[in-house]
Design a protein around this motif. Structure first.
Motif, short mmCIF file in Angstrom:
data_model
loop_
_atom_site.label_atom_id
_atom_site.label_comp_id
_atom_site.label_asym_id
_atom_site.label_seq_id
_atom_site.Cartn_x
_atom_site.Cartn_y
_atom_site.Cartn_z
N UNK A 1 24.10 41.36 38.40
CA UNK A 1 25.56 41.57 38.53
C UNK A 1 26.07 41.30 39.94
N UNK A 2 25.32 41.73 40.95
CA UNK A 2 25.74 41.49 42.34
C UNK A 2 25.77 40.01 42.66
N UNK A 3 24.73 39.27 42.26
CA UNK A 3 24.70 37.84 42.54
C UNK A 3 25.79 37.09 41.76
N UNK A 4 26.07 37.53 40.54
CA UNK A 4 27.16 36.92 39.77
C UNK A 4 28.49 37.14 40.49
N UNK A 5 28.70 38.36 40.96
CA UNK A 5 29.91 38.69 41.71
C UNK A 5 30.04 37.81 42.95
N UNK A 6 28.95 37.65 43.70
CA UNK A 6 28.98 36.83 44.91
C UNK A 6 29.27 35.37 44.57
N UNK A 7 28.73 34.89 43.45
CA UNK A 7 29.00 33.51 43.03
C UNK A 7 30.48 33.32 42.74
N UNK A 8 31.07 34.24 42.01
CA UNK A 8 32.50 34.12 41.68
C UNK A 8 33.35 34.17 42.95
N UNK A 9 32.90 34.93 43.95
CA UNK A 9 33.64 35.02 45.20
C UNK A 9 33.65 33.71 45.98
N UNK A 10 32.75 32.78 45.66
CA UNK A 10 32.83 31.46 46.30
C UNK A 10 34.02 30.67 45.76
N UNK A 11 34.60 31.12 44.65
CA UNK A 11 35.76 30.46 44.05
C UNK A 11 37.05 31.26 44.23
N UNK A 12 36.95 32.59 44.19
CA UNK A 12 38.13 33.45 44.22
C UNK A 12 37.90 34.63 45.14
N UNK A 13 38.98 35.15 45.73
CA UNK A 13 38.92 36.40 46.47
C UNK A 13 39.11 37.54 45.47
N UNK A 14 38.07 38.36 45.29
CA UNK A 14 38.13 39.44 44.31
C UNK A 14 37.55 40.71 44.91
N UNK A 15 37.87 41.84 44.30
CA UNK A 15 37.37 43.14 44.76
C UNK A 15 36.28 43.70 43.86
N UNK A 16 36.19 43.22 42.63
CA UNK A 16 35.18 43.74 41.71
C UNK A 16 34.95 42.76 40.57
N UNK A 17 33.76 42.85 39.98
CA UNK A 17 33.42 42.07 38.78
C UNK A 17 32.84 43.03 37.75
N UNK A 18 33.36 42.95 36.52
CA UNK A 18 32.87 43.80 35.43
C UNK A 18 32.27 42.92 34.35
N UNK A 19 31.06 43.24 33.90
CA UNK A 19 30.43 42.50 32.81
C UNK A 19 30.22 43.44 31.63
N UNK A 20 30.31 42.88 30.44
CA UNK A 20 30.18 43.72 29.24
C UNK A 20 29.72 42.90 28.05
N UNK A 21 28.91 43.54 27.18
CA UNK A 21 28.58 42.95 25.89
C UNK A 21 28.90 43.97 24.81
N UNK A 22 29.56 43.50 23.77
CA UNK A 22 29.98 44.36 22.66
C UNK A 22 29.42 43.79 21.37
N UNK A 23 28.87 44.66 20.52
CA UNK A 23 28.50 44.23 19.17
C UNK A 23 29.75 44.25 18.32
N UNK A 24 30.07 43.11 17.73
CA UNK A 24 31.29 42.98 16.93
C UNK A 24 30.95 43.15 15.46
N UNK A 25 31.54 44.14 14.82
CA UNK A 25 31.29 44.39 13.40
C UNK A 25 32.05 43.36 12.56
N UNK A 26 31.46 42.90 11.45
CA UNK A 26 32.17 41.99 10.54
C UNK A 26 33.47 42.62 10.05
#
Length: 217
Positions: free
Chosen positions: A23-48
C-alpha cells in the motif's frame, strides 16, 4: 511527469506484491502523478443480483502521506478507480484532506491513464495475500511471475532476455542491469529490443501493461 522517479516506484510496487509494504509503495507511485494526502485500497465480494447476500468488504486499508489522519479527512476531496472481476470489486481511492482543493479534470485524466497498471497490480497483491494461492515454501518472486506470464501467453524468451525484462519490471535502469549482469549497456539494450519485438511492446510502459494486462484468449 519525471520518469526517473516513476520507474523505480513501479518496480517497488511490483516487488512488494503480497507484502505489507505494497500500500505504501502504491501510494508513492501515485504521488509521482498527483499531489495527494492519502490512498485507500479495497476489495469487496459482490453478491449476484439474485442472491440475498449483501456485499462483503474483504480488504480495506488506507495509507497517509504524513503521520496520522487529522479531522480534515472527515470530508476530503477524492478520486476513485474501480474494476469488477470474477465477483469482486477492486477500488483505489486517492484523497486530499482539504475538500476546497478538489481534483481537476486533468488530474482525473492522469489517474485514469495509469489505471490499467494500478488496478491489476492491486488485484495481484490481494490474490497473493490469500493462503491458498501461495506456494508451500515461499511467496512467488517477480521472476517467477514473469515466467508464468510468458507461459500463459506462449511466448519464448532467452534467459538473458528474461533477466533484462524482469530487471526492467523491478525498476532497474540499463546501466544498473549491465552492472548486475556483467554486460555492456548496449548489450542490455539489445536484449531488451529483441524481447520487445517478441512481446509486441515498445518500452517500459508497454512492458508493465503487458505484465499486468488482461490476456487475449
Amino acid at each position: 511527469m519525471n520518469s526517473h522517479l516513476l520507474f523505480p516506484q513501479i518496480g517497488k510496487v511490483i516487488a512488494s506484491t503480497g507484502s505489507r509494504h505494497f500500500p505504501r509503495h502504491l501510494h508513492d507511485l501515485i504521488q509521482t502523478h498527483l499531489t495527494i494526502d492519502a490512498t485507500h485500497i479495497r476489495r469487496i465480494r459482490v453478491a449476484p443480483a439474485c442472491s440475498p447476500q449483501v456485499e462483503a468488504t474483504l480488504l480495506s486499508e488506507t495509507v497517509f502521506s504524513a503521520g496520522e489522519p487529522s479531522d480534515a479527512f472527515d470530508d476530503p476531496a477524492r478520486l476513485h478507480l474501480a474494476r469488477r472481476k470474477n465477483g469482486y470489486h477492486y477500488e483505489i481511492t486517492v484523497l486530499r484532506a482539504d475538500p476546497r482543493y478538489g481534483f481537476s479534470a486533468t488530474e482525473r485524466s492522469r489517474l485514469e491513464a495509469i489505471s490499467p497498471l494500478l488496478l491489476p497490480m492491486l488485484e495481484k497483491h490481494i490474490s497473493a495475500l490469500q493462503p491458498a494461492t501461495l506456494p508451500a515454501s515461499e511467496p512467488e518472486s517477480l521472476e517467477q511471475r514473469f515466467e508464468e506470464r510468458l507461459r500463459q501467453t506462449g511466448i519464448a524468451l532467452s534467459e538473458r532476455e528474461m533477466q533484462v525484462c524482469a530487471g526492467l519490471l523491478a525498476g532497474h535502469t540499463a546501466p544498473q542491469q549491465a552492472e548486475r549482469l556483467q554486460l555492456k549497456v548496449n548489450t542490455v539494450e539489445s536484449y531488451l529490443r529483441r524481447a520487445a519485438i517478441k512481446l509486441g511492446i515498445s518500452g517500459r510502459h508497454s512492458l508493465m501493461r503487458w505484465m499486468y494486462g488482461e490476456l487475449s484468449l
